[in-house]
Scaffold this motif. Sequence first.
Motif, short mmCIF file in Angstrom:
data_model
loop_
_atom_site.label_atom_id
_atom_site.label_comp_id
_atom_site.label_asym_id
_atom_site.label_seq_id
_atom_site.Cartn_x
_atom_site.Cartn_y
_atom_site.Cartn_z
N THR A 78 30.28 -1.64 4.95
CA THR A 78 29.86 -1.23 3.59
C THR A 78 30.99 -0.72 2.83
O THR A 78 31.75 0.11 3.47
N PRO A 79 31.18 -1.15 1.75
CA PRO A 79 32.75 -0.51 0.92
C PRO A 79 32.76 0.86 1.04
O PRO A 79 33.53 1.47 0.89
N ARG A 113 37.93 -4.73 -0.69
CA ARG A 113 36.85 -4.07 0.17
C ARG A 113 37.54 -3.48 1.45
O ARG A 113 38.61 -3.80 1.75
N THR A 114 36.58 -2.66 2.11
CA THR A 114 36.94 -2.01 3.51
C THR A 114 36.65 -2.80 4.65
O THR A 114 35.65 -3.55 4.68
N THR A 117 41.63 -0.85 3.51
CA THR A 117 41.26 -1.53 2.22
C THR A 117 41.94 -2.89 2.28
O THR A 117 43.32 -2.96 2.27
#
Length: 395
Positions: free
Chosen positions: A26-27, A52-53, A126
């Motif tokens: 989850t970002p 996004r992560t 990221t």
Amino acid sequence: MNMKSVTRSRPGRLIAAIVLAVTVVTPLVVTGTASAATTLTVGQALAAQGGRTATVTGYVIGQPTATNTVITANYTADTAIAIADAATETSTGRMLYVQVTAAWRSSFGLLTNPTLRGRQITATGTLTAYFSHGGLKDPSTMSLGGGTTPSPTASPSPSPTGTGGPYDSTYYAAAIGRTGTALRGSLHTIIKVQTTLTYDQVWEALKDTDQDPANSANVILLYSGRSQSKSSSGGGVNDWNREHVWAKSHGDFGTATGPGTDVHHLRPEDVSVNSLRGNKDFDSGGSTVAEAPGCYTDADSFEPRDAVKGDVARMILYMAIRYEGDDGWPNLEPNDSVSNGSAPYLGRISKLLAWNDLDPPDAFERRRNQRIYERWQGNRNPFVDHPEWARAIWG
């Protein structure tokens, strides 16, 4: 004179190995634990540069210094590492550039930890461009291996022993975790325990160790690259004979049992090419060798073809560690000269280390090492099993 750079590429060989997996989380999650979500490849990560992560697991190739440039030795900073998907990858277009921020540089920067190259690491950060190239920035976790995620303050320093292997807990147990002179001393103690061969036995050993994988009746000649009948050994024109990669005059050990019959540095070669190489040191440049495509020579040096540059380097480094002058044989040592004469030295070490970096062991070389260990001498070339140990000893 045809001068060439050792960075010249060649088909089918590798700079370094890496396998990469990315797990989407989850970002908003930036804690030290990654979720067990879908695993992505590097190609997928490069296609997902949307901020996004993600958590990435892979093997280090080198230090990116520009959009299309990754260096694999003589590092200049601790700020970035490059990773890729395939073991055969040399294209920067298929590498992911990972930023190494201040919290992680003492453990994961290549200038400080050059032996990190080839080791598996895990990083969460990221997915966004870095060096104007697909990357992973601002890592919240970095660790060795594929699962643990220690905090920055607890992050362990990479071991100089590299990615590990099947003999690390047994044959190399006394060397694991060491570097520099301690590593060198441990390896010498390990590999000097061996069965010695006569010079006549070398003929049969080479027919086994250098067998053509595509034709069991033939051997592959080291410099020429030619597949030739095992039965055509001898001294005639176009026969093959026994090439001493560490020239026997460099230490004057001849063909007596010992360094003169050590199969780890003896290879089949065309009689005339063997004679042309003679006792020259290794370096880049010179005129082409007609019977050995890709090889070059001049008055004082010989350059092997690209496909075996690393093989040559690792044979020389083996000899330097095996023969330390404590068992009645000369103390062999590489140096950076090409005018060593009969002294127990052979060069150039700077070129050999570069060749070791750029031409890692392939299946043929690994099989050869195993064959010598299992069938002939009972000892191994540690630089085939751990090429990163060359830099850990010679820098």
